[in-house]
Design a protein around this motif. Structure first.
Motif, PDB file in Angstrom:
ATOM      1  N   THR A  28     -36.920 -25.989 -27.751  1.00 29.05           N
ATOM      2  CA  THR A  28     -38.168 -25.022 -26.951  1.00 29.05           C
ATOM      3  C   THR A  28     -37.683 -23.924 -26.631  1.00 29.05           C
ATOM      4  OG1 THR A  28     -39.849 -25.533 -25.622  1.00 29.05           O
ATOM      5  CG2 THR A  28     -37.621 -26.208 -24.781  1.00 29.05           C
ATOM      6  N   ARG A  36     -47.884 -21.568 -23.022  1.00 27.90           N
ATOM      7  CA  ARG A  36     -48.600 -22.790 -23.162  1.00 27.90           C
ATOM      8  C   ARG A  36     -49.357 -23.403 -21.853  1.00 27.90           C
ATOM      9  NH1 ARG A  36     -49.555 -24.155 -29.005  1.00 27.90           N
ATOM     10  NH2 ARG A  36     -48.561 -22.375 -29.873  1.00 27.90           N
ATOM     11  N   CYS A 110     -52.438 -38.800 -11.964  1.00 29.18           N
ATOM     12  CA  CYS A 110     -52.584 -37.423 -11.403  1.00 29.18           C
ATOM     13  C   CYS A 110     -53.642 -37.166 -10.329  1.00 29.18           C
ATOM     14  CB  CYS A 110     -52.641 -36.342 -12.536  1.00 29.18           C
ATOM     15  SG  CYS A 110     -51.218 -36.485 -13.562  1.00 29.18           S
ATOM     16  N   ARG A 149     -40.575 -33.164 -26.582  1.00 29.85           N
ATOM     17  CA  ARG A 149     -40.665 -31.745 -26.043  1.00 29.85           C
ATOM     18  C   ARG A 149     -41.911 -31.413 -25.573  1.00 29.85           C
ATOM     19  NH1 ARG A 149     -40.430 -27.471 -31.224  1.00 29.85           N
ATOM     20  NH2 ARG A 149     -42.003 -28.546 -32.245  1.00 29.85           N
ATOM     21  N   GLY A 211     -51.786 -34.566 -26.001  1.00 25.67           N
ATOM     22  CA  GLY A 211     -51.848 -33.360 -25.233  1.00 25.67           C
ATOM     23  C   GLY A 211     -53.389 -32.676 -25.233  1.00 25.67           C
ATOM     24  N   HIS A 246     -55.437 -29.585  -9.156  1.00 25.67           N
ATOM     25  CA  HIS A 246     -54.416 -30.463  -9.619  1.00 25.67           C
ATOM     26  C   HIS A 246     -53.560 -29.205 -10.778  1.00 25.67           C
ATOM     27  CE1 HIS A 246     -51.775 -32.986 -11.652  1.00 25.67           C
ATOM     28  NE2 HIS A 246     -52.231 -33.192 -12.785  1.00 25.67           N
ATOM     29  N   ASN A 249     -51.530 -27.485 -15.779  1.00 21.29           N
ATOM     30  CA  ASN A 249     -51.461 -26.570 -17.041  1.00 21.29           C
ATOM     31  C   ASN A 249     -52.319 -25.326 -16.273  1.00 21.29           C
ATOM     32  OD1 ASN A 249     -51.838 -24.701 -19.174  1.00 21.29           O
ATOM     33  ND2 ASN A 249     -51.336 -26.396 -20.470  1.00 21.29           N
ATOM     34  N   ASN A 276     -45.989 -30.010 -13.252  1.00 18.93           N
ATOM     35  CA  ASN A 276     -46.761 -31.070 -13.018  1.00 18.93           C
ATOM     36  C   ASN A 276     -46.136 -32.258 -12.201  1.00 18.93           C
ATOM     37  OD1 ASN A 276     -48.900 -33.104 -12.728  1.00 18.93           O
ATOM     38  ND2 ASN A 276     -49.174 -32.923 -14.963  1.00 18.93           N
ATOM     39  N   PHE A 306     -57.305 -34.363 -12.280  1.00 23.43           N
ATOM     40  CA  PHE A 306     -57.697 -35.212 -13.497  1.00 23.43           C
ATOM     41  C   PHE A 306     -56.248 -35.796 -13.865  1.00 23.43           C
ATOM     42  CE2 PHE A 306     -57.913 -35.597 -18.046  1.00 23.43           C
ATOM     43  CZ  PHE A 306     -59.000 -36.509 -18.289  1.00 23.43           C
TER      44      PHE A 306
HETATM   45  N1  ACO Z   1     -41.672 -26.415 -27.354  1.00 21.45           N
HETATM   46  C1  ACO Z   1     -41.921 -25.602 -28.400  1.00 21.45           C
HETATM   47  N2  ACO Z   1     -42.856 -26.047 -29.181  1.00 21.45           N
HETATM   48  C2  ACO Z   1     -43.597 -27.202 -28.894  1.00 21.45           C
HETATM   49  C3  ACO Z   1     -43.262 -27.744 -27.625  1.00 21.45           C
HETATM   50  C4  ACO Z   1     -42.258 -27.189 -26.668  1.00 21.45           C
HETATM   51  N3  ACO Z   1     -42.081 -27.635 -25.587  1.00 21.45           N
HETATM   52  N4  ACO Z   1     -43.953 -28.880 -27.370  1.00 21.45           N
HETATM   53  C5  ACO Z   1     -44.687 -28.968 -28.571  1.00 21.45           C
HETATM   54  N5  ACO Z   1     -44.418 -27.925 -29.453  1.00 21.45           N
HETATM   55  C6  ACO Z   1     -45.081 -27.553 -30.752  1.00 21.45           C
HETATM   56  C7  ACO Z   1     -45.799 -28.589 -31.537  1.00 21.45           C
HETATM   57  O1  ACO Z   1     -44.811 -29.672 -32.169  1.00 21.45           O
HETATM   58  C8  ACO Z   1     -46.647 -28.111 -32.456  1.00 21.45           C
HETATM   59  O2  ACO Z   1     -45.798 -27.909 -33.479  1.00 21.45           O
HETATM   60  P1  ACO Z   1     -46.453 -27.627 -34.878  1.00 21.45           P
HETATM   61  O3  ACO Z   1     -47.817 -26.956 -34.959  1.00 21.45           O
HETATM   62  O4  ACO Z   1     -45.517 -27.256 -35.787  1.00 21.45           O
HETATM   63  O5  ACO Z   1     -46.972 -29.012 -35.002  1.00 21.45           O
HETATM   64  C9  ACO Z   1     -46.978 -26.779 -31.655  1.00 21.45           C
HETATM   65  O6  ACO Z   1     -45.953 -26.423 -30.543  1.00 21.45           O
HETATM   66  C10 ACO Z   1     -48.243 -26.588 -31.095  1.00 21.45           C
HETATM   67  O7  ACO Z   1     -48.665 -27.845 -30.384  1.00 21.45           O
HETATM   68  P2  ACO Z   1     -49.985 -27.978 -29.643  1.00 21.45           P
HETATM   69  O8  ACO Z   1     -49.816 -29.486 -28.839  1.00 21.45           O
HETATM   70  O9  ACO Z   1     -51.096 -27.855 -30.284  1.00 21.45           O
HETATM   71  O10 ACO Z   1     -49.824 -27.049 -28.337  1.00 21.45           O
HETATM   72  P3  ACO Z   1     -50.866 -26.768 -27.382  1.00 21.45           P
HETATM   73  O11 ACO Z   1     -51.210 -25.326 -27.275  1.00 21.45           O
HETATM   74  O12 ACO Z   1     -52.010 -27.582 -27.340  1.00 21.45           O
HETATM   75  O13 ACO Z   1     -49.956 -27.219 -25.897  1.00 21.45           O
HETATM   76  C11 ACO Z   1     -49.835 -28.727 -24.465  1.00 21.45           C
HETATM   77  C12 ACO Z   1     -49.668 -28.203 -25.723  1.00 21.45           C
HETATM   78  C13 ACO Z   1     -49.221 -27.811 -23.086  1.00 21.45           C
HETATM   79  C14 ACO Z   1     -49.016 -30.131 -24.100  1.00 21.45           C
HETATM   80  C15 ACO Z   1     -51.291 -28.938 -24.030  1.00 21.45           C
HETATM   81  O14 ACO Z   1     -51.806 -29.595 -25.078  1.00 21.45           O
HETATM   82  C16 ACO Z   1     -51.590 -29.333 -22.730  1.00 21.45           C
HETATM   83  O15 ACO Z   1     -51.366 -28.698 -21.627  1.00 21.45           O
HETATM   84  N6  ACO Z   1     -52.355 -30.421 -22.732  1.00 21.45           N
HETATM   85  C17 ACO Z   1     -52.686 -31.108 -21.360  1.00 21.45           C
HETATM   86  C18 ACO Z   1     -51.668 -31.886 -20.989  1.00 21.45           C
HETATM   87  C19 ACO Z   1     -51.347 -31.994 -19.866  1.00 21.45           C
HETATM   88  O16 ACO Z   1     -51.414 -31.174 -18.920  1.00 21.45           O
HETATM   89  N7  ACO Z   1     -50.617 -33.076 -19.151  1.00 21.45           N
HETATM   90  C20 ACO Z   1     -50.113 -33.246 -17.996  1.00 21.45           C
HETATM   91  C21 ACO Z   1     -50.348 -34.788 -17.787  1.00 21.45           C
HETATM   92  S1  ACO Z   1     -51.952 -35.117 -17.607  1.00 21.45           S
HETATM   93  C22 ACO Z   1     -52.570 -34.457 -16.150  1.00 21.45           C
HETATM   94  O17 ACO Z   1     -51.737 -34.115 -15.396  1.00 21.45           O
HETATM   95  C23 ACO Z   1     -53.920 -34.159 -16.233  1.00 21.45           C
END
Ligand code: ACO
Length: 348
Positions: A28, A36, A110, A149, A211, A246, A249, A276, A306
């Motif tokens: 990463t 992100r 959360c 990751r 995610g 919360h 992100n 988070n 959420f």
């Molecule tokens: N570093 C580098 N690349 C990464 C990482 C990382 N840490 N994690 C994922 N990637 C890659 C993926 O493998 C993917 O690669 P690919 O296209 O080759 O398959 C690419 O990055 C894009 O991944 P996406 O999942 O599409 O990225 P997105 O922009 O959706 O962001 C994230 C991912 C940050 C997890 C987002 O979906 C998110 O924030 N979701 C909400 C989840 C959340 O907030 N959870 C917290 C707990 S729940 C709560 O508290 C509400």
């Protein structure tokens, strides 16, 4: 009778894990994580959930001037308790000497602190209790896998606490909204934890998350529940002085603020520092907002969250009392002997 927050406190463990630390052991980089999620750092705790809760509680007791013996009820909102039995709240009760309190843990992931505040407010309004301690505390680092990751970069450890008391005056919790949709139980879960006691084949007990699903749900339900709480309180969005959301992100927070037409600079955001911390994000953010002078007497605040379940909720409250702390507390904790990264690696 209504319920009002009279004390606030937080505990952030000292060991800091930066994006560059993570990039040194997994595939990463700082640019990806920051763009992100808005996260630059998070804390990894060397003490357990009850100890973090205790320090946050002691600060909330100091800022409110409340005697622990006057607490009727302690609720620790957490999905990472020390143990399944006893409740983490029982340890906190013992540590702070709240000998007259009932004690319970509550898990709405959360959204836990929002649920806790709603429940305690209802108990106060029904005159079952007068003074409560509501804590949001998480030590999720033991459930992080360096092999995933997409989750390990998001979460951090920490605790926040609020003293909630009965009031007949103006300035109180005016509306609460809670909700859950069990159709999405698998969207954010820790397989093999709890009574399943059946770790996955690889022996890892770690958070798994869809995610994109969580992102969509968070934006929709945080917007809807914030709007519902504002309407229930009889306010308009223009009345709201500060949204304390919360911190999952930064893009979720931006989207919610845009959807509810909050306007610039009226959401409190500290996700860059702590990531988070699940049920702890809102009470930590509240304590920081007060410390930074972002809350004044008479201000209208909305808390919204959420999380896993999937669960959601919002609280609309007018800040009734002072934001001058009646006292202060500095946690005297033995420092960790390892770096944040070393501790996370030891937990794998
Ligand atoms: N570093 C580098 N690349 C990464 C990482 C990382 N840490 N994690 C994922 N990637 C890659 C993926 O493998 C993917 O690669 P690919 O296209 O080759 O398959 C690419 O990055 C894009 O991944 P996406 O999942 O599409 O990225 P997105 O922009 O959706 O962001 C994230 C991912 C940050 C997890 C987002 O979906 C998110 O924030 N979701 C909400 C989840 C959340 O907030 N959870 C917290 C707990 S729940 C709560 O508290 C509400």
């Amino acid at each position: 009778m209504k319920a009002t927050i009279t004390g606030w406190g937080k505990y952030l463990p000292p060991a800091v894990l930066t994006n560059d630390d993570l990039a040194s052991v997994i595939d990463t980089n700082d640019e990806w994580i920051t763009s992100r999620s808005g996260i630059r750092k998070r804390r990894i705790s060397h003490i357990d959930t009850s100890e973090m809760s205790t320090h946050a509680a002691r600060e909330a007791l100091a800022t409110s001037g409340v005697d622990p013996k006057d607490i009727d009820f302690i609720m620790v909102c957490t999905c990472s308790p020390n143990r399944l039995i006893p409740s983490t709240a029982s340890y906190v009760q013992e540590h702070i000497g709240a000998v007259n309190a009932g004690a319970i843990d509550a898990n709405a992931a959360c959204s836990g602190y929002i649920y806790g505040l709603s429940m305690v407010a209802a108990m106060i309004e029904a005159e079952h209790i007068e003074t409560a301690l509501v804590i949001g505390a998480e030590r999720l680092s033991p459930y992080m896998s360096l092999d995933d990751r997409s989750t390990v970069v998001l979460f951090g450890d920490g605790a926040g606490a609020s003293i909630v008391q009965a009031t007949e005056g103006v300035g109180a919790i005016e509306a609460t909204v809670i909700g859950n949709d069990g159709a999405f139980t698998d969207a954010l879960t820790i397989p093999g934890s709890g009574s399943e006691a059946n770790p996955r084949d690889d022996g890892v007990v770690a958070v798994t998350m869809d995610g994109a699903e969580i992102f969509r749900g968070a934006v929709t339900k945080m917007s809807e529940s914030a709007n519902a709480a504002i309407a229930k309180a009889g306010w308009d969005i223009g009345d709201v002085d500060l949204l304390v959301p919360h911190q999952a992100n930064a893009r979720i927070i931006d989207s919610v603020a845009r959807r509810i037409k909050l306007g610039e600079g009226r959401a409190f955001v500290n996700i860059a520092e702590y990531g988070n911390t699940s049920a702890a994000t809102v009470p930590i953010a509240l304590a920081e907002a007060i410390e930074q002078g972002r809350v004044k007497t008479g201000d209208k605040l909305v808390f919204v969250a959420f999380g896993g379940g999937v669960s959601w909720g919002a609280v609309a409250l007018e800040w009734g009392g002072s934001t001058e702390p009646k006292g202060s507390y500095v946690a005297d904790v033995e420092p960790p002997t390892k770096t944040a990264l070393e501790m996370l690696q030891d937990l794998q």
